[in-house]
Structures are given as structure tokens and as C-alpha cells.
Design an enzyme around this catalytic site. Structure first.
Site, PDB file in Angstrom:
ATOM      1  N   HIS A   1       0.779  -1.180   0.065  1.00 51.19           N
ATOM      2  CA  HIS A   1      -0.110   0.171  -0.061  1.00 51.19           C
ATOM      3  C   HIS A   1       0.757   1.148  -0.069  1.00 51.19           C
ATOM      4  O   HIS A   1       1.888   1.323   0.355  1.00 51.19           O
ATOM      5  CB  HIS A   1      -0.917  -0.047   1.176  1.00 51.19           C
TER       6      HIS A   1
ATOM      7  N   ARG B   1       1.051   3.624   1.858  1.00 50.59           N
ATOM      8  CA  ARG B   1       1.706   4.064   3.276  1.00 50.59           C
ATOM      9  C   ARG B   1       2.899   3.139   3.639  1.00 50.59           C
ATOM     10  O   ARG B   1       3.651   3.437   4.504  1.00 50.59           O
ATOM     11  CB  ARG B   1       0.575   3.886   4.367  1.00 50.59           C
ATOM     12  N   LYS B   2       3.219   2.512   2.793  1.00 53.70           N
ATOM     13  CA  LYS B   2       4.399   1.330   3.160  1.00 53.70           C
ATOM     14  C   LYS B   2       5.432   1.850   2.434  1.00 53.70           C
ATOM     15  O   LYS B   2       5.686   2.684   1.518  1.00 53.70           O
ATOM     16  CB  LYS B   2       4.203  -0.020   2.854  1.00 53.70           C
ATOM     17  N   LEU B   3       6.916   1.375   2.879  1.00 50.72           N
ATOM     18  CA  LEU B   3       8.091   1.781   1.983  1.00 50.72           C
ATOM     19  C   LEU B   3       7.878   1.339   0.585  1.00 50.72           C
ATOM     20  O   LEU B   3       8.248   2.352  -0.297  1.00 50.72           O
ATOM     21  CB  LEU B   3       9.156   1.262   2.590  1.00 50.72           C
TER      22      LEU B   3
END
Length: 380
Positions: free
Chosen positions: A179, A181-183
Site C-alpha cells: 500500500h 503508506r508502506k515503504l
């Protein structure tokens, strides 16, 4: 006034070019780039097999399905996690049992999980919350002694380290999120990694409706192929467009982690002397990728968590409330649980500060300055 975002993916022309090349190739559904991304990601985290999927949620659901979890089975999960962790248990017909977490890292432990185990417990889901690695080995020993499966929800943890190795490397089943929001992001998307080739083969069939031959293999075959469906499956596929982006992102992952750890160290140093404020830290057994940088406010801090969020927003800083307590959500109203006092304290008193690869020292200084003023300290 420009707002400092809480998170911003590191995307540039390389990802755009890779996606365009996938489109131009004419193969945009699950195909060769997905297979390449699976192999590359699994190799990067030290797993023998990777199965690309549509999200981490579907990866968790598929993991529990592979373990045969169903009606009458209990699965221990942290309440201190995004609600999908608990929802996946319900999706396969099981019953989520909420465990509390440790105050230092927000992760479950043997101490918090053991009291929740019953004769109906079939699995435990351990979450590496915010990228902070959970202490998995003691939990694995506990589960093995009881004949219970352990699944790692590593949604936030790509690039984190556990006891000198990548998070998720040694587990039977680990689920990952891509997603934004992830790295490492593919827009939406996820991965299931495993050390068992037979489990991976079945997972690949199930993600594609239980078909005995993949659609990519069927279409590439010069002769007609009549497929069959070996069991009831799902449509949990990733596209080649997403995988193309994922391959570029994977090549950047180590640099992302180094930059985020540098920024996290800056926060830790600049906020160390703020009364009533505690910053997230690496645990003794590993290193975080700092997917989220959270701080806890206690009674010595002059503002409540919500008041601090309001002050930050007024000064152009986009922060977020800390991780939810899933057991408090309307979807789980009336769902029984034991003592979750640490979960509730962390949910009520933590906030997530901006942290992203392109964040500048000047932007970080703005965030710290707002907190210092709110705490009644002079600007550094």
C-alpha cells in the site's frame, strides 16, 4: 502554507517508465513481471517462495485458508493493529481473540499471548507494528509446543531486521503490504512468502480461482489447453503493471530504509528531552524500517494527543492518531476480550509524525519546533 505530509511514496520516472513498458508489452494482467517480482522479493527477504497477491489483507486471508482455519477455530491477533488483521480471521469463518501488546514496541509477546490460548486456538498472528520487528522466536516456540500455527503479519516491515536477518525470512507464512503508506508500494498489492514450495504452489492456484494451470501459462501455450479447477479458489491476483512498479521500488528499498532510519534518529535526538514524550525505538532484537514514527504522550505533557494533533495541523504538519484498537470498533462491538489496557493506552496517547524518504531536515525541524513550543520549550 504547504502542509508537511505524514507519508509520501518515493516514486519517480523509473516507476512511470516501468509501468508504461508493461502496458506497451500487451501483457498487463498477472504474467511474467509478477513472477519476476515474486522471485526478487522472496530472495530479498530470504524466503524460498513468494506469491504476489492483490493486498496484504488477501495474503493474510489466504494464509489462514491454507492452514485450514474455519468455524469453531480461534486465532489470536493483536487488537493494536489495523482492523484487517482481525477481519481476515472472520473472512475464513474463525473467531479472532484479541491479545494485548507490550508498551515499549506495541507488539504481542509470549507474556500477552499465552493467557489467550485455549483448546480451540489454531493460530496466532503476530504483527510487526509500524515496522518494529516483533520478537518472533519465543512466540514460535510457544506455538510449536501447543501445536498452534504462527503467521507473521509483516505488512509494515519490508526492510526491517530481526536478529540479524530480514523480518519474515524464517517463517512458514508471512504476509506483506505494498500500500502507498508502506515503504515499498505497488499502489495496492501484497505478497505471501513461505518456506514451503508445496504451500506456495497451492497458494498460486487458489489466488487464481483454484485453476490447475495459470492463465499466463495457458495463453503462452501454442496448443489449446483445457484447464480444470481443483478446489474453490479466489481472485487475489496482482497485475504485471503493479509488479513492474514493485521491481523498481524493490531496488530502492535499502536506500529508503537508510534514509528513514536517519530521520528517525534525528527525531529521537531532538525530542529526547521533551517532558512527557516517548519516541519509538529499535527493540533489542532488531532494527525497524520506521514505516511509522510514533510518539507517546503521558500525563506530564501539557496537551492531550488530540490537542497535539490539532496544534500540528494548524502549523501545517499532517500527523495521525496512533494505531487503532480494533476491539473498540463498531464492527467488533460485543466481541468478548480480556485485559487490553496497554492497547487502549497506546491507542489513546500515541500519534504518528511525518516521515518519508524525501523529507528534508528543514521540514523535520518544523515538526520538532511545533512539539517543542507545545511542550513549553524554547525553539532549538
Amino acid at each position: 502554507m504547504d502542509t508537511i505530509p505524514v507519508m509520501k511514496p518515493w516514486l519517480d520516472d523509473a516507476e512511470a517508465k516501468a509501468a508504461a513498458e508493461a502496458v506497451s508489452s500487451g501483457w498487463i494482467a498477472q504474467g511474467p513481471r509478477v513472477a519476476e517480482f515474486e522471485s526478487a522479493f522472496a530472495a530479498h527477504i530470504g524466503a524460498s517462495q513468494g506469491v504476489a497477491l492483490s493486498s496484504c489483507t488477501t495474503a493474510l486471508q489466504l494464509a489462514l485458508h491454507l492452514l485450514g482455519i474455519g468455524p469453531g477455530d480461534e486465532v489470536v491477533v493483536p487488537s493494536f493493529s489495523f482492523i484487517a488483521t482481525a477481519n481476515c480471521v472472520v473472512h475464513v469463518g474463525g473467531t479472532p481473540v484479541f491479545a494485548d501488546v507490550e508498551p515499549q514496541d506495541g507488539n504481542v509477546s509470549v507474556r500477552t499471548v499465552e493467557p489467550t490460548l485455549t483448546g480451540r486456538t489454531r493460530a496466532v498472528v503476530v504483527v510487526d507494528q509500524g515496522g518494529v520487528p516483533a520478537d518472533v522466536e519465543p512466540l514460535r516456540r510457544l506455538c510449536e509446543s501447543r501445536g498452534i500455527h504462527l503467521v507473521e503479519d509483516a505488512a509494515c516491515a519490508a526492510g526491517s531486521q530481526y536478529r540479524g536477518a530480514p523480518v519474515g525470512a524464517s517463517g512458514l507464512l508471512a504476509a506483506w503490504s505494498f500500500h502507498p503508506r508502506k515503504l515499498l508500494t505497488t499502489g495496492e498489492g501484497g505478497m505471501l512468502t513461505t518456506s514451503d514450495e508445496q504451500v506456495a504452489d497451492r497458494a498460486r492456484r487458489l489466488r487464481e480461482h483454484g485453476m490447475n494451470i495459470s492463465a499466463a501459462t495457458r495463453h503462452q501455450n501454442r496448443q489449446p489447453v483445457i484447464e480444470s479447477y481443483l478446489e474453490v479458489g479466489f481472485n487475489f491476483r496482482m497485475t504485471d503493471i503493479q509488479a513492474a512498479v514493485g521491481l523498481v521500488q524493490l531496488a530502492k528499498l535499502e536506500e529508503m530504509v537508510q534514509r528513514r532510519r536517519s530521520l528517525a534518529a534525528g527525531y529521537q535526538a531532538m525530542l529526547a528531552d521533551v517532558p512527557g514524550l516517548r519516541t519509538v525505538q529499535d527493540p533489542a532484537w532488531g532494527e525497524s524500517n520506521f514505516q511509522s514514527f510514533w510518539v507517546e504522550l503521558d500525563h506530564d505533557f501539557p496537551l492531550t494527543r488530540n490537542e497535539m494533533l490539532t496544534v500540528l495541523a494548524a502549523d501545517g504538519v499532517s500527523a495521525r492518531a496512533g494505531i487503532m484498537a480494533a476491539h473498540r470498533q463498531p464492527a467488533y462491538r460485543g466481541h468478548g476480550h480480556g485485559d487490553l489496557s496497554t492497547t487502549e493506552r497506546l491507542t489513546d496517547n500515541t500519534l504518528i509524525l511525518p516521515l518519508f524518504h524525501a523529507m528534508t531536515e528543514a521540514e523535520q525541524a518544523v515538526v520538532v519546533g511545533v512539539i517543542h513550543r507545545a511542550a513549553g520549550l524554547r525553539a532549538a
